[in-house]
Design an enzyme around this catalytic site. Structure first.
Site, mmCIF file in Angstrom:
data_model
loop_
_atom_site.group_PDB
_atom_site.id
_atom_site.type_symbol
_atom_site.label_atom_id
_atom_site.label_comp_id
_atom_site.label_asym_id
_atom_site.label_seq_id
_atom_site.Cartn_x
_atom_site.Cartn_y
_atom_site.Cartn_z
ATOM 1 N N CYS A 42 3.922 21.274 2.232
ATOM 2 C CA CYS A 42 3.586 21.292 0.811
ATOM 3 C C CYS A 42 3.457 22.745 0.360
ATOM 4 O O CYS A 42 2.861 23.555 1.072
ATOM 5 C CB CYS A 42 2.268 20.540 0.578
ATOM 6 S SG CYS A 42 1.812 20.397 -1.160
ATOM 7 N N HIS A 73 0.854 13.756 -5.864
ATOM 8 C CA HIS A 73 0.167 14.931 -6.427
ATOM 9 C C HIS A 73 -0.469 14.601 -7.777
ATOM 10 O O HIS A 73 -1.500 15.173 -8.134
ATOM 11 C CB HIS A 73 1.121 16.114 -6.598
ATOM 12 C CG HIS A 73 1.306 16.956 -5.371
ATOM 13 N ND1 HIS A 73 0.254 17.581 -4.712
ATOM 14 C CD2 HIS A 73 2.414 17.275 -4.689
ATOM 15 C CE1 HIS A 73 0.723 18.235 -3.670
ATOM 16 N NE2 HIS A 73 2.034 18.077 -3.626
ATOM 17 N N HIS A 118 5.949 11.821 -2.518
ATOM 18 C CA HIS A 118 5.142 13.032 -2.291
ATOM 19 C C HIS A 118 4.713 13.630 -3.631
ATOM 20 O O HIS A 118 3.549 14.016 -3.815
ATOM 21 C CB HIS A 118 5.948 14.055 -1.472
ATOM 22 C CG HIS A 118 5.239 15.347 -1.218
ATOM 23 N ND1 HIS A 118 4.817 15.749 0.029
ATOM 24 C CD2 HIS A 118 4.861 16.345 -2.062
ATOM 25 C CE1 HIS A 118 4.215 16.927 -0.068
ATOM 26 N NE2 HIS A 118 4.230 17.314 -1.326
ATOM 27 N N GLU A 119 5.661 13.674 -4.595
ATOM 28 C CA GLU A 119 5.354 14.279 -5.907
ATOM 29 C C GLU A 119 4.419 13.411 -6.734
ATOM 30 O O GLU A 119 3.462 13.921 -7.327
ATOM 31 C CB GLU A 119 6.646 14.547 -6.697
ATOM 32 C CG GLU A 119 7.665 15.433 -5.994
ATOM 33 C CD GLU A 119 7.057 16.620 -5.304
ATOM 34 O OE1 GLU A 119 7.570 17.015 -4.245
ATOM 35 O OE2 GLU A 119 6.045 17.148 -5.781
#
Ligand SMILES: Cc1nc(NNC(=O)[C@H](CC2CCCC2)CN(O)CO)c(F)c(N2CCN3CCOC[C@@H]3C2)n1
Ligand code: NI
Length: 183
Positions: A110, A157, A153-154
């Site tokens: 990351c 966030h 993954h995004e």
């Protein structure tokens, strides 16, 4: 342009917050922020620009990582058969997903984490994402393989979730039950 000094690192509270929905149609300011996320990723994949500005390579970036707690992500990558996936999206959400899981055999990293955290990150193998494009038009994406991993993954966030939250501390490289390895 975004450079590494604009990217907040673990420990910064914004990384653990839930980001706010972006009002549609998007304001000019929100469009500029979203464009800058995609620009960073493309720059980071350009050998000359990334070297000149000391950019860490990336295939995705989320607005909270530049301390903007708004639901915006950008993804720019190729899948294994070389198709390019280039998206800059507002308010992405996983509308549905497979039961089957998948994971990157190389683990994940990351841009907001300045250390290696080894281990497999189990994610959904296939997802349907509903979002709005840079002009505020609704889009629906069906994703699998590497792009599906990047989008998860995004989107994590935007919900204050970091990739290592999923790594099994006792056995980081335990193959997630019935999951598909992605090289
Ligand atoms: C897998 C990979 N992760 C890179 N970095 N990490 C990231 O992108 C983080 C997001 C990714 C971590 C795992 C899933 C999503 C950023 N994240 O923190 C945003 O939330 C890479 F840079 C990279 N590639 C392969 C393709 N290559 C094409 C040529 O240019 C270099 C580029 C390098 N592949
Ligand atoms: Ni990240």
């Amino acid at each position: 342009m975004i450079t590494m000094k604009d990217i907040i690192r673990e420990g910064h509270p914004t990384l653990r917050q839930a980001a706010e929905e972006v009002a549609m149609p998007p304001s000019e300011e929100d469009k500029e922020i979203l464009k800058s996320l995609l620009e960073y990723i493309k720059n980071s994949q350009d050998p000359q620009i990334s070297q000149q500005y000391g950019l860490r390579g990336g295939v995705g970036l989320a607005a909270p990582q530049i301390n903007v707690p708004k639901r915006m992500i950008a993804v720019h990558t190729k899948d294994t058969n070389g198709d390019t996936y280039s998206y800059a999206l507002f308010n992405p959400k996983i509308a549905s997903h497979s039961v089957e899981k998948a994971y990157l055999t190389s683990g994940e990293g990351c841009l907001s984490v300045d250390r290696a955290v080894p281990g497999f990150v189990p994610r959904y193998a296939r997802i349907t994402v509903k979002a709005f494009d840079i002009e505020g038009k609704p889009v629906k994406l069906r994703l699998k393989g590497f792009p599906a991993i990047v989008f998860q993954h995004e989107i994590d966030h935007l919900n204050g979730i970091m990739f290592y939250d999923y790594i099994d501390e006792k056995d980081p490289f335990k193959e997630p039950e019935g999951a598909t390895p992605i090289e």
